[in-house]
Every structure is written in C-alpha cells, then in structure tokens.
Design a protein around this motif. Structure first.
Motif, PDB file in Angstrom:
ATOM      1  N   GLU A  70       2.604  -8.884   9.975  1.00  0.00           N
ATOM      2  CA  GLU A  70       3.888  -8.314  10.375  1.00  0.00           C
ATOM      3  C   GLU A  70       4.320  -7.281   9.344  1.00  0.00           C
ATOM      4  O   GLU A  70       3.909  -7.320   8.194  1.00  0.00           O
ATOM      5  N   ILE A  71       5.168  -6.347   9.797  1.00  0.00           N
ATOM      6  CA  ILE A  71       5.759  -5.378   8.877  1.00  0.00           C
ATOM      7  C   ILE A  71       7.184  -5.856   8.596  1.00  0.00           C
ATOM      8  O   ILE A  71       7.982  -6.015   9.515  1.00  0.00           O
ATOM      9  N   HIS A  72       7.475  -6.117   7.315  1.00  0.00           N
ATOM     10  CA  HIS A  72       8.778  -6.654   6.931  1.00  0.00           C
ATOM     11  C   HIS A  72       9.505  -5.698   6.007  1.00  0.00           C
ATOM     12  O   HIS A  72       8.889  -4.977   5.241  1.00  0.00           O
ATOM     13  N   GLU A  73      10.833  -5.770   6.072  1.00  0.00           N
ATOM     14  CA  GLU A  73      11.605  -5.173   5.001  1.00  0.00           C
ATOM     15  C   GLU A  73      12.291  -6.294   4.245  1.00  0.00           C
ATOM     16  O   GLU A  73      12.539  -7.370   4.781  1.00  0.00           O
ATOM     17  N   GLN A  74      12.543  -6.039   2.979  1.00  0.00           N
ATOM     18  CA  GLN A  74      13.179  -7.032   2.126  1.00  0.00           C
ATOM     19  C   GLN A  74      14.367  -6.362   1.474  1.00  0.00           C
ATOM     20  O   GLN A  74      14.259  -5.260   0.949  1.00  0.00           O
ATOM     21  N   LEU A 128       0.829  -1.197   0.000  1.00  0.00           N
ATOM     22  CA  LEU A 128       0.000   0.000   0.000  1.00  0.00           C
ATOM     23  C   LEU A 128       0.868   1.253   0.000  1.00  0.00           C
ATOM     24  O   LEU A 128       2.086   1.172   0.170  1.00  0.00           O
ATOM     25  N   THR A 129       0.206   2.367  -0.247  1.00  0.00           N
ATOM     26  CA  THR A 129       0.893   3.654  -0.273  1.00  0.00           C
ATOM     27  C   THR A 129       0.362   4.509   0.862  1.00  0.00           C
ATOM     28  O   THR A 129      -0.853   4.645   1.033  1.00  0.00           O
ATOM     29  N   LEU A 130       1.280   5.068   1.654  1.00  0.00           N
ATOM     30  CA  LEU A 130       0.929   5.898   2.808  1.00  0.00           C
ATOM     31  C   LEU A 130       1.352   7.326   2.518  1.00  0.00           C
ATOM     32  O   LEU A 130       2.432   7.561   1.984  1.00  0.00           O
ATOM     33  N   ARG A 131       0.484   8.267   2.862  1.00  0.00           N
ATOM     34  CA  ARG A 131       0.854   9.665   2.681  1.00  0.00           C
ATOM     35  C   ARG A 131       0.543  10.431   3.954  1.00  0.00           C
ATOM     36  O   ARG A 131      -0.536  10.268   4.531  1.00  0.00           O
ATOM     37  N   GLY A 163       4.533  15.378   5.009  1.00  0.00           N
ATOM     38  CA  GLY A 163       4.616  15.796   3.618  1.00  0.00           C
ATOM     39  C   GLY A 163       5.126  14.737   2.679  1.00  0.00           C
ATOM     40  O   GLY A 163       5.273  14.985   1.487  1.00  0.00           O
ATOM     41  N   GLU A 164       5.373  13.549   3.187  1.00  0.00           N
ATOM     42  CA  GLU A 164       5.964  12.532   2.327  1.00  0.00           C
ATOM     43  C   GLU A 164       5.011  11.374   2.040  1.00  0.00           C
ATOM     44  O   GLU A 164       4.049  11.141   2.759  1.00  0.00           O
ATOM     45  N   THR A 165       5.326  10.671   0.945  1.00  0.00           N
ATOM     46  CA  THR A 165       4.577   9.492   0.537  1.00  0.00           C
ATOM     47  C   THR A 165       5.505   8.292   0.621  1.00  0.00           C
ATOM     48  O   THR A 165       6.622   8.344   0.128  1.00  0.00           O
ATOM     49  N   VAL A 166       5.042   7.250   1.271  1.00  0.00           N
ATOM     50  CA  VAL A 166       5.846   6.045   1.462  1.00  0.00           C
ATOM     51  C   VAL A 166       5.104   4.877   0.825  1.00  0.00           C
ATOM     52  O   VAL A 166       3.942   4.629   1.151  1.00  0.00           O
ATOM     53  N   THR A 167       5.768   4.190  -0.096  1.00  0.00           N
ATOM     54  CA  THR A 167       5.129   3.062  -0.773  1.00  0.00           C
ATOM     55  C   THR A 167       5.702   1.741  -0.276  1.00  0.00           C
ATOM     56  O   THR A 167       6.916   1.556  -0.273  1.00  0.00           O
ATOM     57  N   LEU A 168       4.811   0.879   0.178  1.00  0.00           N
ATOM     58  CA  LEU A 168       5.189  -0.493   0.495  1.00  0.00           C
ATOM     59  C   LEU A 168       4.881  -1.308  -0.747  1.00  0.00           C
ATOM     60  O   LEU A 168       3.716  -1.380  -1.165  1.00  0.00           O
ATOM     61  N   GLY A 169       5.901  -1.904  -1.360  1.00  0.00           N
ATOM     62  CA  GLY A 169       5.669  -2.587  -2.629  1.00  0.00           C
ATOM     63  C   GLY A 169       6.581  -3.779  -2.806  1.00  0.00           C
ATOM     64  O   GLY A 169       7.470  -4.025  -1.987  1.00  0.00           O
ATOM     65  N   PRO A 170       6.373  -4.527  -3.896  1.00  0.00           N
ATOM     66  CA  PRO A 170       7.177  -5.721  -4.167  1.00  0.00           C
ATOM     67  C   PRO A 170       8.670  -5.399  -4.162  1.00  0.00           C
ATOM     68  O   PRO A 170       9.093  -4.398  -4.728  1.00  0.00           O
ATOM     69  N   HIS A 227       7.077  -4.349   3.116  1.00  0.00           N
ATOM     70  CA  HIS A 227       5.737  -4.875   2.829  1.00  0.00           C
ATOM     71  C   HIS A 227       5.077  -5.346   4.118  1.00  0.00           C
ATOM     72  O   HIS A 227       5.742  -5.499   5.140  1.00  0.00           O
ATOM     73  N   LEU A 228       3.778  -5.564   4.034  1.00  0.00           N
ATOM     74  CA  LEU A 228       3.078  -6.237   5.116  1.00  0.00           C
ATOM     75  C   LEU A 228       3.113  -7.731   4.831  1.00  0.00           C
ATOM     76  O   LEU A 228       2.963  -8.147   3.691  1.00  0.00           O
ATOM     77  N   MET A 229       3.338  -8.526   5.875  1.00  0.00           N
ATOM     78  CA  MET A 229       3.324  -9.974   5.700  1.00  0.00           C
ATOM     79  C   MET A 229       2.131 -10.522   6.436  1.00  0.00           C
ATOM     80  O   MET A 229       2.041 -10.410   7.670  1.00  0.00           O
ATOM     81  N   LEU A 230       1.181 -11.054   5.663  1.00  0.00           N
ATOM     82  CA  LEU A 230       0.029 -11.713   6.264  1.00  0.00           C
ATOM     83  C   LEU A 230       0.459 -13.140   6.582  1.00  0.00           C
ATOM     84  O   LEU A 230       0.662 -13.954   5.674  1.00  0.00           O
TER      85      LEU A 230
END
Ligand SMILES: [Cu+2]
Length: 156
Positions: A73-77, A49-52, A98-105, A109-112
């Motif tokens: 869980e919140i993961h980094e890759q 998802l994208t957070l702003r 003021g920033e946009t943060v994208t969690l993406g492939p 990412h979020l890990m279900l």
C-alpha cells in the motif's frame, strides 16, 4: 541525504540493469530503494525510495507489488495532535515534471503488508512499481538494519 550530480546520475542509470536499486523507465527514474530487516512474524515492513520525473508531463505512482508481501500500500504519515498516524493514499503519489519526490521515514512510504518471509539485512527484495504514465518499473529494495534511518549507500 546528499544530492547526486545530474550528469553522474544519468551515467549510473545507463549502466543499471533492470531490478537494481536504481531503475528507469520512460521519464521516471527510481533510486535509493530500501527497506528494513524484519522477522517472519512482522505484520508490516516499510519501503522507501526516491522518484524523479525527467520529463515534461506529470506522472503518478499508483501502486506496487512484491512477492515478499501479501500486498503493498501507499501510505502517508503525519502527526495529528502529537500522535503519528498513517493512512493510505488512494490517489497515489504525484511525481510532477522536473521534480524529485522522496518517500522516506516519517513521511509518505510504501507499506509492505503481511511479509511472506523474513527480510534479511543485506539482501535485495524485488518490487514492481506501477506508474500512471510510465507503466511498470522493476526495482529492488536493499534491506538495511532494523533501525536504519537511511539506506547504507545514500550518496552513491
Ligand atoms: Cu504505513
């Protein structure tokens, strides 16, 4: 990924109901929330998802939950010596003002963990995000094809 014109984005968010693929609470807006189709026996599914942060104060994504998985869980890759590795981010994801943060492939990412049911392409999976300041934001992940690299409606 194309970028939305800020004015159009604001208009779209005003119309968005709670639990849609776009959501807003306080200074935080969430958009482009998606996951991929997985079968009933999949150990995990990834959420993107994208957070702003439209405000002047730092915020932070600190957790998430969904009825469709045992835990989120919140993961980094990142690539270490040519090998892709994931690890939990215990402090969550900062969303600076003021920033946009994208969690993406390929990145954060979020890990279900432990999906409780199959995720079927075309359906929407409810997800509750928890932010340090903004509190809980309810959104829905749109379920894309198994191999998707981006949400089908990117650019809307
Ligand atoms: Cu992961």
């Amino acid at each position: 990924m194309r970028t939305l014109v800020p004015g159009l984005l604001a208009g779209a968010l005003t119309l968005a109901a709670a639990g849609a693929a776009h959501a807003q609470r306080g200074d935080i807006t969430v958009s482009q929330a998606w996951t991929r189709a997985v079968g009933a026996t999949a150990p995990t599914a990834a959420g993107y998802l994208t957070l702003r942060n439209r405000g002047a104060t730092p915020d932070r994504l600190i957790g998430a939950a969904t009825s469709a998985a045992r835990a989120v869980e919140i993961h980094e890759q990142r690539s270490e010596d040519g090998v892709m590795r994931m690890r939990p981010l215990p402090d969550g994801v900062p969303v600076p003002p003021g920033e946009t943060v994208t969690l993406g492939p390929g990145g954060t990412h979020l890990m279900l963990v432990g999906p409780t049911r199959p995720l079927v392409r075309g359906e929407r999976v409810p997800l509750t995000l928890r932010f340090e300041r903004a509190g809980e934001v309810r959104v829905e992940l749109s379920v894309e094809a198994a191999g998707a690299r981006q949400p089908a409606h990117a650019g809307h």
